[in-house]
Enzyme design. Structure first.
Site, PDB file in Angstrom:
ATOM      1  N   ASP A   1       0.855  -1.183   0.000  1.00  0.00           N
ATOM      2  CA  ASP A   1       0.000   0.000   0.000  1.00  0.00           C
ATOM      3  C   ASP A   1       0.894   1.236   0.000  1.00  0.00           C
ATOM      4  O   ASP A   1       1.633   1.475   0.956  1.00  0.00           O
ATOM      5  CB  ASP A   1      -0.905  -0.021   1.240  1.00  0.00           C
ATOM      6  N   MET A   2       0.839   2.000  -1.075  1.00  0.00           N
ATOM      7  CA  MET A   2       1.670   3.197  -1.161  1.00  0.00           C
ATOM      8  C   MET A   2       1.181   4.260  -0.176  1.00  0.00           C
ATOM      9  O   MET A   2      -0.003   4.326   0.140  1.00  0.00           O
ATOM     10  CB  MET A   2       1.658   3.757  -2.584  1.00  0.00           C
TER      11      MET A   2
ATOM     12  N   GLU B   1      -2.139  -0.025  -4.828  1.00  0.00           N
ATOM     13  CA  GLU B   1      -2.164  -1.216  -3.993  1.00  0.00           C
ATOM     14  C   GLU B   1      -1.991  -2.471  -4.851  1.00  0.00           C
ATOM     15  O   GLU B   1      -2.508  -2.535  -5.966  1.00  0.00           O
ATOM     16  CB  GLU B   1      -3.489  -1.331  -3.232  1.00  0.00           C
TER      17      GLU B   1
END
Length: 407
Positions: A6-7, A101
């Site tokens: 998840d960035m 994601e």
């Protein structure tokens, strides 16, 4: 072993990466310079009360030194594509869940790495940073739902591991609505049975949820106990719909202006249908007002990917449904969607000479626009179209019909 990457504040982080002078400063991303709604914000801005969906004017009242960054969807898509490609060096089993994601199935790779789960997690994070210069958070567990929940636990730049044998216990105190895919409507239904947290799910037989929600209900019952059976989906199937929407100036009532925005969306939908060799016959035309969406499902005579035929439905919608008492309510958003896209099966023998000419014309227009940019060649009214940039839809994927940004 499933991991979820998840960035961290993805769009805002890219803006700070590309403009080092913005590092450690409050940055928000809006849809173009004239956008009034915040799409996302940096962690520095979030720490001072800025939230996604907040109006820019309100945000500046809280944070006078807030930096506004007009969104650059093509840049975000470029970085996302690089990250997703790099993750395949960790494992070939990658499901792109959204633009920021991705799920990784590491089950078959554990013996190859011959290291701890923590080390695998660090390798994933290092891989992302090496290719993008950005930090990410990662969650690792034995199923998709628990891994996704874990990734949110230590943001930004976190790594959370929930061993499968501890998943049920770890999730027991978590609100069921905190799980991905469990919305407020399902939450209200579960509350009738006293199910508010995941640990309460054992009070209800799986058959109750199965009867109400089908296979989704059975999956939710298992999700709450750390046993989500859902596998990764690497392949992107034929889309269930192809649509485009646009936020427009608030309280728009002028039918000519409204028609221009709808024409813009009709042409985008038609071009995307043609790009992937689809036709459609059932379309949704809608406008959003302070009272909610006004939309209708309308059909063309035959399946089509011609923007003129889709626009004929939009004109019918404006003349019949919009004029029936709704015109007094200003519009702030429009949407056009093809609801039944299907692969084309060739022209057939019944196509007239005019149809063939139109096909050739559209193909030429598509070639020009593919080379010189979207709407380099367009209908005259579209010269007055919105300057708002395209947006990345939640269903965006780097390749295939869900790539909403290709020209």
């Amino acid at each position: 072993m499933i991991a979820l990457v998840d960035m961290n504040a993805f769009f805002a982080s890219i803006e700070q990466l590309d403009r080092p002078q913005w590092q450690n400063k409050p940055v928000c991303v809006t849809n173009g310079r004239t956008g009034t709604c915040i799409i996302t914000a940096s962690y520095e801005a979030r720490a001072r009360g800025i939230k996604t969906g907040m109006r820019l004017r309100e945000a500046r009242g809280l944070v006078p030194d807030l930096i506004q960054a007009p969104s650059r969807p093509y840049r975000y898509a470029q970085v996302s594509s690089s990250i997703m490609s790099a993750l395949e060096s960790i494992t070939p089993e990658v499901e792109i869940f959204s633009v920021d994601e991705a799920f990784l199935d590491l089950t078959g790779c554990q013996s190859l790495y011959d290291c701890s789960v923590e080390e695998i997690g660090r390798r994933i994070k290092a891989c992302v940073f090496e290719v993008s210069g950005l930090l990410c958070s990662a969650g690792i567990s034995g199923d998709k739902t628990t891994a996704k929940w874990a990734a949110k636990k230590q943001k930004p730049d976190g790594l959370t591991i929930v061993h499968p044998y501890k998943a049920r216990e770890t999730l027991s105190g978590v609100l069921v609505t905190d799980l991905c895919g469990v919305g407020s409507g399902i939450g209200r239904y579960l509350a009738q049975y006293g199910v508010h947290r995941c640990g309460d799910m054992q009070k209800v037989p799986i058959s109750v949820l199965g009867k109400r929600f089908g296979n989704l209900g059975k999956r939710i019952w298992l999700m709450a106990q750390g046993m989500d059976p859902e596998p990764l989906h690497k392949e992107v199937g034929v889309p269930q719909s192809i649509g485009h929407g646009k936020v427009i100036p608030p309280d728009t009532r002028d039918k000519t202006i409204l028609r221009t925005y709808l024409l813009h969306m009709c042409e985008k939908v038609a071009a995307r249908l043609r790009r992937y060799d689809f036709d459609a016959q059932l379309f949704s035309i809608g406008v959003n007002t302070p009272r909610g969406w006004v939309s209708k499902k309308l059909k063309t005579t035959t399946p089509t990917s011609d923007g003129d035929l889709i626009m004929a439905l939009a004109d019918f919608f404006l003349n019949v449904y919009w004029d029936e008492g709704e015109r007094s309510h200003g519009v702030h958003q429009v949407h056009v969607g093809a609801l039944d896209p299907r692969p084309r099966h060739g022209q057939g023998e019944l196509f007239s000479e005019e149809d063939v000419k139109k096909e050739k014309l559209l193909a030429t227009i598509d070639q020009v626009n593919h080379r010189y940019g979207e709407f380099a060649l367009c209908k005259a009214p579209l010269l007055n179209r919105s300057e708002m940039p395209n947006v990345i839809s939640p269903a965006w994927r780097p390749v295939g019909p869900r790539n909403t940004l290709e020209s």
